[in-house]
Design a protein around this motif. Structure first.
Motif, PDB file in Angstrom:
ATOM      1  N   LEU A 197      52.455  12.129  98.589  1.00 47.34           N
ATOM      2  CA  LEU A 197      53.685  12.901  98.770  1.00 47.34           C
ATOM      3  C   LEU A 197      54.576  12.252  99.829  1.00 47.34           C
ATOM      4  CD1 LEU A 197      52.317  16.570  98.742  1.00 47.34           C
ATOM      5  CD2 LEU A 197      53.908  15.589  97.068  1.00 47.34           C
ATOM      6  N   ALA A 198      53.968  11.853 100.935  1.00 47.09           N
ATOM      7  CA  ALA A 198      54.733  11.247 102.029  1.00 47.09           C
ATOM      8  C   ALA A 198      55.374   9.935 101.600  1.00 47.09           C
ATOM      9  CB  ALA A 198      53.822  11.021 103.233  1.00 47.09           C
ATOM     10  N   LYS A 237      58.579  15.544 102.764  1.00 48.36           N
ATOM     11  CA  LYS A 237      58.056  16.048 104.025  1.00 48.36           C
ATOM     12  C   LYS A 237      56.801  16.868 103.720  1.00 48.36           C
ATOM     13  CE  LYS A 237      61.306  14.598 106.882  1.00 48.36           C
ATOM     14  NZ  LYS A 237      61.024  13.664 107.993  1.00 48.36           N
ATOM     15  N   THR A 238      55.708  16.546 104.403  1.00 43.53           N
ATOM     16  CA  THR A 238      54.415  17.120 104.050  1.00 43.53           C
ATOM     17  C   THR A 238      53.708  17.667 105.284  1.00 43.53           C
ATOM     18  OG1 THR A 238      54.242  15.432 102.308  1.00 43.53           O
ATOM     19  CG2 THR A 238      52.245  16.660 102.842  1.00 43.53           C
ATOM     20  N   LYS A 280      55.024   8.385 108.510  1.00 43.03           N
ATOM     21  CA  LYS A 280      56.292   9.074 108.296  1.00 43.03           C
ATOM     22  C   LYS A 280      56.148  10.147 107.220  1.00 43.03           C
ATOM     23  CE  LYS A 280      61.120   8.164 107.037  1.00 43.03           C
ATOM     24  NZ  LYS A 280      62.102   7.135 106.590  1.00 43.03           N
ATOM     25  N   ASN A 281      56.756  11.279 107.460  1.00 45.46           N
ATOM     26  CA  ASN A 281      56.815  12.418 106.539  1.00 45.46           C
ATOM     27  C   ASN A 281      55.591  13.321 106.574  1.00 45.46           C
ATOM     28  OD1 ASN A 281      59.395  11.874 105.540  1.00 45.46           O
ATOM     29  ND2 ASN A 281      58.615  10.494 103.967  1.00 45.46           N
ATOM     30  N   TYR A 331      47.978  11.836  91.225  1.00 45.81           N
ATOM     31  CA  TYR A 331      48.679  12.337  90.045  1.00 45.81           C
ATOM     32  C   TYR A 331      49.406  13.649  90.371  1.00 45.81           C
ATOM     33  CZ  TYR A 331      49.499  13.710  85.149  1.00 45.81           C
ATOM     34  OH  TYR A 331      50.085  14.077  83.966  1.00 45.81           O
ATOM     35  N   ILE A 332      48.687  14.614  90.949  1.00 46.01           N
ATOM     36  CA  ILE A 332      49.327  15.911  91.204  1.00 46.01           C
ATOM     37  C   ILE A 332      50.405  15.778  92.273  1.00 46.01           C
ATOM     38  CG2 ILE A 332      47.640  16.698  92.909  1.00 46.01           C
ATOM     39  CD1 ILE A 332      49.504  18.835  90.274  1.00 46.01           C
ATOM     40  N   ALA A 333      50.232  14.853  93.205  1.00 44.76           N
ATOM     41  CA  ALA A 333      51.280  14.610  94.197  1.00 44.76           C
ATOM     42  C   ALA A 333      52.548  14.108  93.505  1.00 44.76           C
ATOM     43  CB  ALA A 333      50.809  13.594  95.232  1.00 44.76           C
TER      44      ALA A 333
END
Length: 287
Positions: free
Chosen positions: A35-36, A41-42, A62-63, A239-241
Motif C-alpha cells: 500500500l505504501a 498513506k497507511t 514513507k507513507n 494482491y489485496i493491497a
C-alpha cells in the motif's frame, strides 16, 4: 484518509530453491508495504514482543505510520516451498502473539481497515463489531481463521463461526480452497449472502476471481506469469493491497483485479514489492 491495517508482524523463515532466509513477515507487513509503495498513506496496528522491535525496521518507510502494542511473544512461522512452487507451501508455527484488543486500536483515523489475522484467535469478534461501529469499511483476509495448528504443523480447516464474523465484513479476500471449505464448490454467492459486498478469490497461477454482490457479477482475472520466482510469500497480501489501492479510485472491478494481479506477480519476481503505481500500470499496458 489513510487505510488502516491490523495484524501481527511475524518472524518468518522462508525455505525455497534459493536457500533459507529469515525475514519480517505477516499479512500486516506485506499489505502495508505494498500500500505504501503504491502511494497510500497507511496506518499499521500490530502486536509483538518488545524485544523484537527490529522486525518493524523494514516498515519505517514513507507513507507508513506504526502503532505497535507489545506482548509476551511474537508470532513466528517457517514456510517451505517445495521445488519453489508458488501454489503450495508447507507451514509450521513457532510462537503466537496475544490477540488484539480494542485498546490496541484506539484513535483510528481511516475510512478503510484491512484485517490480517494469522490464527483464528488473533482478532476477536468484539474487534470486528467495534470497527463497524466506527463506520469503517472492513476488509478481511480470512486465511488465519482457516488455519488449524496441530503440534506445529499448519493446515486448513473449516471456519465454523464464519457467519458471525462475515456480517461485519465489506470486502473479503480468500483463496479458492478456503471458499470451498466454507461454502463448497461455486460457493461464492453463498458467502456473499453472509455479508461481504465484494469477494476477492486468489488461485495462484490459475488466476483470481472477484465477485460483486451489488452487480451480481463474477469477474475472471488472469494471472500474469512472473519472469522469475524469487519469493511467493506475501503474494496474496500484495494482491489485496493492490486491489484496495485501485478500488478507492476506480469502480471498475475488473480493472482493480488486473492491477492487483500484476502487483502480486511483481512481488514474486522481486522477493519484495517495491513498485510505484506507475510501474504497475506500465507493466499492465505492456502485457
Amino acid at each position: 484518509m489513510p487505510i488502516a491495517v491490523i495484524g501481527h508482524v511475524t518472524k518468518d523463515t522462508v525455505i525455497n530453491s534459493l536457500g533459507e532466509k529469515s525475514q519480517t513477515g505477516g499479512t500486516a507487513y506485506y499489505t502495508a508495504i505494498a500500500l505504501a509503495r503504491l502511494g497510500i498513506k497507511t496506518h499499521v496496528y500490530t502486536k509483538l514482543a518488545e524485544g523484537d522491535r527490529a522486525l518493524l525496521s523494514p516498515m519505517h518507510v514513507k507513507n507508513i505510520e506504526l502503532f505497535p502494542s507489545f506482548c509476551g511473544h511474537t508470532t513466528s512461522f517457517r514456510n517451505i516451498y517445495p521445488k519453489n512452487d508458488t501454489d503450495y507451501r508447507e507451514q509450521f508455527v513457532g510462537s503466537i502473539a496475544e490477540p488484539f484488543e480494542i485498546s490496541d486500536i484506539t484513535n483510528m483515523k481511516a475510512n478503510i481497515v484491512h484485517l490480517g489475522p494469522l490464527t483464528n484467535s488473533d482478532i476477536p469478534l468484539v474487534v470486528f463489531k467495534h470497527l463497524k461501529s466506527l463506520g469503517l469499511a472492513v476488509s478481511l483476509d480470512m486465511q488465519g481463521f482457516m488455519r488449524k495448528i496441530a503440534g506445529k504443523k499448519v493446515s486448513k480447516a473449516k471456519w465454523k463461526d464464519a457467519k458471525k464474523f462475515l456480517r461485519h465484513v465489506d470486502i473479503l479476500k480468500a483463496d479458492a480452497n478456503e471458499v470451498e471449505l466454507i461454502a463448497g464448490k461455486n460457493g461464492t454467492r453463498k458467502i456473499a449472502n453472509m455479508g461481504p459486498v465484494e469477494i476477492v478469490i486468489t488461485n495462484g497461477s490459475r488466476g483470481s476471481l472477484v465477485y460483486s454482490r451489488k452487480q451480481k457479477k463474477l469477474y475472471k482475472i488472469p494471472a500474469f506469469k512472473p519472469v522469475t520466482i524469487i519469493d511467493a510469500t506475501g503474494a496474496g497480501d500484495t494482491y489485496i493491497a493492490g486491489y484496495l489501492a485501485k478500488r478507492i479510485e476506480s469502480n471498475d472491478i475488473e480493472e482493480c483485479g488486473r492491477f492487483a494481479a500484476m502487483c502480486a506477480t511483481m512481488k514474486i519476481e522481486n522477493g519484495f514489492f517495491n513498485a510505484a503505481k506507475k510501474d504497475v500500470e506500465k507493466r499492465l499496458k505492456d502485457s
